[in-house]
Design an enzyme around this catalytic site. Structure first.
Site, PDB file in Angstrom:
ATOM      1  N   GLY A   1       0.824  -1.197   0.000  1.00  0.00           N
ATOM      2  CA  GLY A   1       0.000   0.000   0.000  1.00  0.00           C
ATOM      3  C   GLY A   1       0.860   1.250   0.000  1.00  0.00           C
ATOM      4  O   GLY A   1       1.928   1.303  -0.600  1.00  0.00           O
ATOM      5  N   SER A   2       0.371   2.223   0.742  1.00  0.00           N
ATOM      6  CA  SER A   2       1.009   3.538   0.683  1.00  0.00           C
ATOM      7  C   SER A   2       2.424   3.551   1.254  1.00  0.00           C
ATOM      8  O   SER A   2       3.179   4.478   0.987  1.00  0.00           O
ATOM      9  CB  SER A   2       0.156   4.546   1.432  1.00  0.00           C
ATOM     10  OG  SER A   2      -1.116   4.614   0.832  1.00  0.00           O
ATOM     11  N   THR A   3       2.777   2.542   2.072  1.00  0.00           N
ATOM     12  CA  THR A   3       4.140   2.563   2.587  1.00  0.00           C
ATOM     13  C   THR A   3       5.147   2.415   1.444  1.00  0.00           C
ATOM     14  O   THR A   3       6.298   2.803   1.570  1.00  0.00           O
ATOM     15  CB  THR A   3       4.384   1.432   3.608  1.00  0.00           C
ATOM     16  OG1 THR A   3       4.107   0.180   2.983  1.00  0.00           O
ATOM     17  CG2 THR A   3       3.506   1.603   4.831  1.00  0.00           C
ATOM     18  N   PHE A   4       4.703   1.874   0.314  1.00  0.00           N
ATOM     19  CA  PHE A   4       5.594   1.731  -0.833  1.00  0.00           C
ATOM     20  C   PHE A   4       5.925   3.088  -1.447  1.00  0.00           C
ATOM     21  O   PHE A   4       6.849   3.222  -2.241  1.00  0.00           O
ATOM     22  CB  PHE A   4       4.956   0.813  -1.876  1.00  0.00           C
ATOM     23  CG  PHE A   4       5.913   0.368  -2.942  1.00  0.00           C
ATOM     24  CD1 PHE A   4       6.847  -0.629  -2.697  1.00  0.00           C
ATOM     25  CD2 PHE A   4       5.902   0.977  -4.198  1.00  0.00           C
ATOM     26  CE1 PHE A   4       7.739  -1.011  -3.668  1.00  0.00           C
ATOM     27  CE2 PHE A   4       6.803   0.589  -5.188  1.00  0.00           C
ATOM     28  CZ  PHE A   4       7.720  -0.403  -4.913  1.00  0.00           C
ATOM     29  N   LYS A   5       5.146   4.122  -1.063  1.00  0.00           N
ATOM     30  CA  LYS A   5       5.408   5.473  -1.600  1.00  0.00           C
ATOM     31  C   LYS A   5       6.785   5.956  -1.192  1.00  0.00           C
ATOM     32  O   LYS A   5       7.355   6.853  -1.824  1.00  0.00           O
ATOM     33  CB  LYS A   5       4.322   6.447  -1.130  1.00  0.00           C
ATOM     34  CG  LYS A   5       3.006   6.199  -1.857  1.00  0.00           C
ATOM     35  CD  LYS A   5       1.858   6.965  -1.243  1.00  0.00           C
ATOM     36  CE  LYS A   5       0.548   6.553  -1.927  1.00  0.00           C
ATOM     37  NZ  LYS A   5      -0.621   7.029  -1.174  1.00  0.00           N
TER      38      LYS A   5
END
Lengths: 485, 482
Positions: A215-219
Site C-alpha cells: 500500500g502507501s508505505t511503498f510510496k
C-alpha cells in the site's frame, strides 16, 4: 579318513574366511550407506541424547531441554514460547525443526565441527560435543512491546537497527507455543493437527514468510526513485498531477481518500498520502528506474537469509504504464514482507544504505566461548545520501503533521509512513493497516531503530482501518522500547 | 570296469591307509596349568566387560559384578576340577574358550536386559549355564571312555527322533514349531537332538564305513560314482530323512540345514567319496530352490536376504535384518563400546538370534573377528582331536561335534550379517537360550572326553584298535543292523 577330516577342516576355514570378509564388507566398506539410511534411527538417537544448545535473547536463554528418559531423550522447552516462536521456530522429535532451530541446527545439536575443541578429536572418540548456543540480536523489550501491541490481532512486526541490519524484533500474531510440538508422545501429534487446522494459521511467520501488498508505505520507494531520477527536484514544487488521475491507456480513474491532492507538492502528497500524485510520479519515473530502486531496497531478492529464509518481496519488472501507476502506490502485484518494509525504512534512516538483516549475533560453545560472530554484512546503496536526507525530512513530516502523528515520541525524532493496503478480489477484503518508521533518540547521532508493522484485523470496521490509527501506536511502542534500552 | 578304475581305486585305498597311520605315540604334556590360567583370564575378561557395561550405562560398577564374576568363576573352576580329575590329558583350550564365549554371552544379554526393563534374561541364562556346566561335569566324570557311547547308538537315534517330533504337539512360536513349554520354561528339544544324532551317525558310519565305501552297485559308465547297497545306506538315509522331514514340518530350517550339513560332512569323512559332496550339494540346491519357492516362511527369508531394505522402500520401516546390518555398520572397526550401542532396535530377537549384532556394534569388527576366531579355534581343536585319534568312532564323533559348532556358527553369523539367508538359530554359547547353552556344554564335554583319549599317553593297539580300511566287521552296530 585323515585326509577327509582335513578337507572338512579346510571347508570350515573357508566358511570362517567368508564370515570375516563379509563382516569387513558390512562394518567398513558399506557402513557409510548403512549409517546414512533414513530408516536407521541411530543418528536421531545420538542427536537427542544430549541437551540441545540454547537460543539467547538479551543474554538469557529462551529455550531449554528436558530429560524424558525415552529413546529420543531430550525434549525442547521454551520460555515465552509464543513471544519468540517466529524467531526460534520449533524443534520436535517428530516434526523436525524450523527457523533458528533449523538454520542453527548444526550448532544447537552439537554436529557443527567448529564446536569441538580440537579438530578430528570427536571423530576419534565418536562423541559429539555439547550443543552450542545462538546469541540473537533481538531486543527483548522491543519484542515484547510489539507482541503486546498486536495483542493477538493478526499481523506482524519487524524492527531492525538501521546502521547494522541487526534484527531487534520479529513478531507474528497470533502465535503458538512451540513447546507443544516437542516430544515423542501423542500430545505432539494432537497439537500438530490442531495448529495446522487452525484457520488463523498461528504457525505462519507473518513477519518474514508472508507478503502483503504494501500500500502507501511503498510510496517511500516511489519517492526515493523519483528524487534519485530527478523527476522531482523541489519537495515543495507543484507536481502537475490531476485529481482524479486517469490510469494511462485506460479509463479507470484513481482517486484519493482526502482532498487537496491536485497538483500537490511532494511534501504534502507524502504527508497526506496522495495516491494520484504517486501513481503519476511512478509513471513519470519509468519502469526501469522504479525497478532499479525497488530491487536496490531488496525487492525481488530470492535469497535473503537471516539466517533462515525470508520470502521474497516482489516488484513486477514487466508492467504496462497503468500497472506501473498502481504498483507505485503499493497495489497491483507489488508485495512485501514486514521485514522488507522495515529494510526500506532503515535505508532511509541510514543515509540510503540497505544492510542485510541478520538475527544471530554470534554462536558460542556451551561454556560461552565464542565460536563465530556475525561479522560485517554486505550493504548496498538504495538511493543517494542526499535523497535519503530528503526522504527523512518527508517521513518526519508525516509524523509531525501528517497521517502518522500517532507515532510521535516526545523528545525523539521520528519519521514514518502510513499505509492502508487494499486487497482481495475487487479490493473486497478488509484492508491491511501498515506503518513503517524509524526513530532517533535525543542523544543519538543517528536513528537507532526502523520498524514495520502490519495489522490485518478482521474484526475492525472497514472505515476505522488506517495505518496511522492501528499500526502506528504499535510502532511507537517498539521504538520507545529500543530508545529506552 | 576299466583298468584305470581299478588302479584309481587301489590308489585311493592305499592313500587312505597311509594317511590313517597311527599318530606318533609321543607323550603330550597335559597342560592343566595352562588351562587354569586361560580360564582365569577368560573370567577376568568377562568381569571387565560386565563392569564396562555398567560404567557406560550408569557410571558405576554394576552391583552384581562380584556375584557375576564369582558365579562364572566357580562354574569354570568346577569344570576345570572335573577335567583335572577325570580327563587330565584333555585339550587345554576347549574349556577356556567355552567359558569365555559363555561369559561374553552373559555380558551381552545382561547389557540388553538393561534396555528392556522387567527382563531377567541374563540371570536365567546363568541358571541354564549352571545346568550346562553340571551336565559337562557329569559327562566328563561319568563317561569313562567315549567308545561306550557306541553301544547306545540306537537309543540315541530313537531319543533324537522323539525329541525332534515332540514340538509338533505344541503351538508354533513366531512361525516355527520348535519349542515346548513346561512350567514356564521353554525348551528347544531339537538342540539336544543334534548331539544324539551326531553320536548315532558316528557310530553307524564307523561300523559300516567299509561297506559304504567299497561294496555296492556301480554304474557301468560312471564307475567312480558307486552307490553303496541299500541295505547299508538305507537305515542312515532313513534316519536322516526322518529328522529333516520333521524339521521341515516344524519350519525349523536352520536346524534342518545343520542336520543336512552334518550328515554330508560325516558321510564324506567316513567314506572319503567326493561323490557324496556332489550329491549332497545337488540335493541341497534342489531342496533349497523347492523350499524357497513353495514355503512362504522361507520364501520371505530369501526375499529379505536379497533385498534387505525393501521394507524401508515400501515405507514400513526397517526389518530385523536391516536393523541388524545397521547395528554392524554402526560398530565400524572398533565398536561403540559395551553398553553404548543401539542394537536393541532390532527388536524381540536381539538377545537370541541377533546377539551377534550387539557384539558387532559394541565391539566392532575387531571384537567380531575375535569372536569368529574363537569359534574357529574351538572347531580347529575339535578337528585336531579327530585327527589324533585312531578309533573311527572317536574320529567321526569329534569331527561331527566340531562340524556342528562350525556349521551352526556359520549359518547364524552368515544370516545376521547378510551373507546367506537368515535362518533362526542360536549362536553357540553366546545367544540367549537354555537348551542351546546346555547342548553346547555337552558338546564341549564330549570333545574333552574324546581329546583325553586322543592325548592320553601309553595307548596300545588293543586300547585303540587300528583304523584299518579293511577292519574287521562285527561291531555291535553292524551286527544289529545286519
Amino acid at each position: 579318513m585323515t585326509r577327509h577330516i582335513r578337507h572338512a577342516a579346510a571347508f570350515c576355514a573357508l566358511l570362517l574366511v567368508a564370515l570375516l570378509a563379509n563382516a569387513l564388507r558390512v562394518q567398513v566398506v558399506q557402513s557409510g550407506t548403512y549409517d546414512g539410511n533414513p530408516a536407521n534411527r541411530r543418528d536421531a538417537i545420538a542427536r537427542y541424547a544430549q541437551p540441545r544448545g540454547d537460543i539467547l535473547v538479551g543474554g538469557v536463554p529462551v529455550t531449554g531441554s528436558r530429560d524424558t528418559g525415552e529413546q529420543l531423550r531430550y525434549e525442547r522447552t521454551y520460555r515465552d514460547g509464543p513471544l519468540y516462536a517466529p524467531v526460534t521456530g520449533f524443534a520436535s522429535q517428530v516434526y523436525g525443526t524450523t527457523f533458528l532451530e533449523h538454520a542453527g541446527d548444526d550448532v544447537l545439536s552439537g554436529a557443527d565441527p567448529l564446536l569441538s575443541a580440537f579438530p578430528l578429536w570427536n571423530d576419534v572418540t565418536r562423541g559429539r560435543p555439547p550443543g552450542g548456543n545462538l546469541v540473537t540480536t533481538l531486543n527483548p523489550a522491543a519484542q515484547r512491546a510489539a507482541y503486546e501491541g498486536l495483542d493477538g490481532r493478526k499481523g506482524a512486526v519487524a524492527a531492525i537497527e538501521p546502521s547494522t541490519g541487526r534484527v531487534l524484533a520479529l513478531v507474528s500474531s497470533p502465535s503458538y507455543d512451540p513447546a507443544v510440538l516437542s516430544g515423542n508422545d501423542a500430545g505432539a501429534a494432537r497439537a500438530w493437527a490442531r495448529l495446522n487446522g487452525d484457520p488463523d494459521r498461528p504457525m505462519l511467520n507473518r513477519a518474514v514468510r508472508q507478503t502483503y501488498p504494501p500500500g502507501s508505505t511503498f510510496k517511500v520507494v516511489t519517492a526515493a526513485a523519483a528524487l534519485d531520477a530527478g523527476v522531482v527536484t523541489d519537495l515543495d514544487a507543484a507536481t502537475r498531477s490531476p485529481d482524479p488521475y486517469r490510469l494511462p491507456g485506460t479509463t479507470t480513474r484513481l482517486t484519493n481518500e482526502g482532498e487537496g491532492c491536485e497538483d500537490a507538492p511532494l511534501r504534502d502528497a507524502f504527508e497526506w498520502s496522495c495516491n494520484t500524485v504517486f501513481a503519476k510520479l511512478g509513471v513519470d519515473t519509468g519502469l526501469a528506474r522504479m525497478t532499479r530502486t525497488a530491487q536496490a531496497f531488496g525487492f525481488n531478492d530470492t535469497d535473503v537469509r537471516i539466517p533462515f529464509a525470508v520470502a521474497p518481496s516482489t516488484f513486477d519488472t514487466s508492467l504496462d504504464r497503468a500497472q506501473l501507476a498502481l504498483s507505485s502506490i503499493g497495489q497491483f502485484n507489488t508485495r512485501a514482507t514486514p521485514l522488507q518494509m522495515a529494510m526500506v525504512s532503515a535505508a532511509v534512516a541510514d543515509g540510503g544504505q540497505v544492510r542485510t538483516p541478520y538475527l544471530v549475533e554470534r554462536t558460542t560453545r556451551q561454556g560461552g566461548a565464542t565460536v563465530a560472530t556475525a561479522g560485517s554484512r554486505p550493504s548496498r546503496q538504495a538511493m543517494y545520501p542526499s535523497t535519503a536526507r530528503r526522504m527523512r525530512e518527508l517521513m518526519e513530516g508525516v509524523v509531525r503533521e501528517g497521517t502518522g502523528t500517532n507515532a510521535a515520541i516526545p523528545g525523539a525524532v521520528v519519521g514514518g509512513k502510513t499505509g492502508t493496503a487494499q486487497h482481495g478480489v475487487g479490493n473486497a477484503g478488509i484492508p491491511y493497516a501498515w506503518f513503517v518508521s524509524w526513530a532517533r533518540g535525543e542523544r543519538d547521532v543517528e536513528p537507532r531503530v526502523a520498524v514495520a508493522v502490519v495489522v490485518e484485523d478482521g474484526s475492525a470496521r472497514r472505515g476505522d482501518i488506517t495505518g496511522g490509527g492501528m499500526a502506528a501506536p504499535i510502532a511507537r511502542a517498539v521504538m520507545e522500547a529500543v530508545l529506552g534500552s | 570296469m576299466t583298468k584305470a578304475g581299478v588302479g584309481a581305486r587301489a590308489g585311493a585305498g592305499a592313500t587312505v591307509a597311509a594317511a590313517d597311520a597311527p599318530a606318533p605315540a609321543a607323550r603330550l604334556p597335559r597342560r592343566r596349568g595352562v588351562e587354569l590360567s586361560l580360564i582365569v583370564l577368560a573370567v577376568l575378561l568377562c568381569v571387565y566387560g560386565y563392569c564396562a557395561v555398567g560404567l557406560a550405562k550408569t557410571g558405576t560398577v554394576p552391583p552384581g559384578a562380584a556375584g557375576y564374576g564369582a558365579g562364572l568363576g566357580v562354574l569354570a573352576l568346577l569344570a576345570h576340577l572335573a577335567v583335572r580329575l577325570r580327563a587330565p590329558c584333555a585339550d587345554p583350550l576347549l574349556l577356556p574358550i567355552a567359558v569365555l564365549l559363555n561369559g561374553i554371552g552373559l555380558v551381552l544379554i545382561y547389557r540388553l536386559d538393561l534396555e528392556t526393563p522387567h527382563d531377567r534374561a541374563a540371570p536365567t541364562q546363568l541358571v541354564w549355564s549352571t545346568l550346562g556346566v553340571a551336565l559337562f561335569i557329569l559327562v566328563v566324570a561319568a563317561l569313562r571312555d567315549h567308545r561306550e557311547l557306541q553301544r547306545y547308538a540306537y537309543l540315541c537315534v530313537v531319543a533324537a527322533l522323539a525329541l525332534l517330533a515332540l514340538p509338533i504337539l505344541f503351538p508354533a512360536v513366531n512361525g516355527a514349531r520348535i519349542w515346548i513349554r513346561i512350567a514356564g520354561f521353554s525348551i528347544q528339544p531339537g538342540e539336544f537332538a543334534k548331539v544324539l544324532l551326531a553320536v548315532f551317525f558316528a557310530a553307524y558310519l564307523a561300523a559300516n564305513r567299509t561297506a559304504l565305501t567299497y561294496a555296492g552297485r556301480r554304474f557301468s559308465r560312471f564307475d567312480r560314482l558307486q552307490l553303496p547297497t541299500g541295505r547299508v545306506l538305507g537305515p542312515i538315509v532313513t534316519i536322516w530323512l526322518l529328522s529333516v522331514g520333521v524339521l521341515v514340518l516344524e519350519r525349523d530350517l536352520g536346524t534342518s540345514l545343520l542336520f543336512f550339513g552334518l550328515f554330508v560332512v560325516m558321510l564324506y569323512v567316513a567314506t572319503g567319496r567326493t561323490g557324496w559332496i556332489a550329491v549332497g550339494l545337488l540335493l541341497a540346491s534342489l531342496g533349497a530352490v523347492a523350499v524357497g519357492r513353495l514355503e512362504p516362511h522361507v520364501h520371505s527369508r530369501v526375499e529379505d536376504w536379497l533385498h534387505p531394505f525393501a521394507t524401508i522402500e515400501a515405507g514400513q520401516g526397517a526389518n530385523q535384518l536391516a536393523q541388524s546390518l545397521f547395528s554392524f555398520a554402526a560398530g565400524g572397526v572398533t565398536g561403540t563400546g559395551l553398553g553404548l550401542g543401539h542394537s536393541v532396535l532390532i527388536g524381540f530377537a536381539a538377545k537370541s538370534d541377533f546377539i551377534l549384532a550387539t557384539a558387532g556394534e559394541e565391539l566392532g569388527l575387531a571384537g567380531l573377528s575375535a569372536l569368529f576366531l574363537l569359534y574357529g579355534l574351538l572347531v580347529e581343536r575339535g578337528y585336531r582331536t579327530g585327527l589324533s585319534l585312531r578309533d573311527p568312532f572317536g574320529r567321526l564323533l569329534a569331527t561331527g561335534l566340531a562340524s556342528i559348532v562350525a556349521l551352526q556358527a556359520f549359518v547364524i553369523a552368515g544370516g545376521v550379517t547378510g551373507l546367506i539367508p537368515l535362518t533362526g538359530m542360536a549362536m553357540p554359547f553366546l545367544a540367549q537360550g537354555g537348551s542351546s547353552v546346555v547342548t553346547n556344554w555337552a558338546i564341549v564335554a564330549l570333545l574333552i572326553r574324546v581329546s583325553h583319549s586322543a592325548r592320553r599317553p601309553g595307548r596300545t593297539p588293543s586300547d585303540a584298535p587300528r583304523d584299518e580300511p579293511h577292519g574287521t566287521p562285527g561291531d555291535k552296530i553292524s551286527g544289529r543292523s545286519g
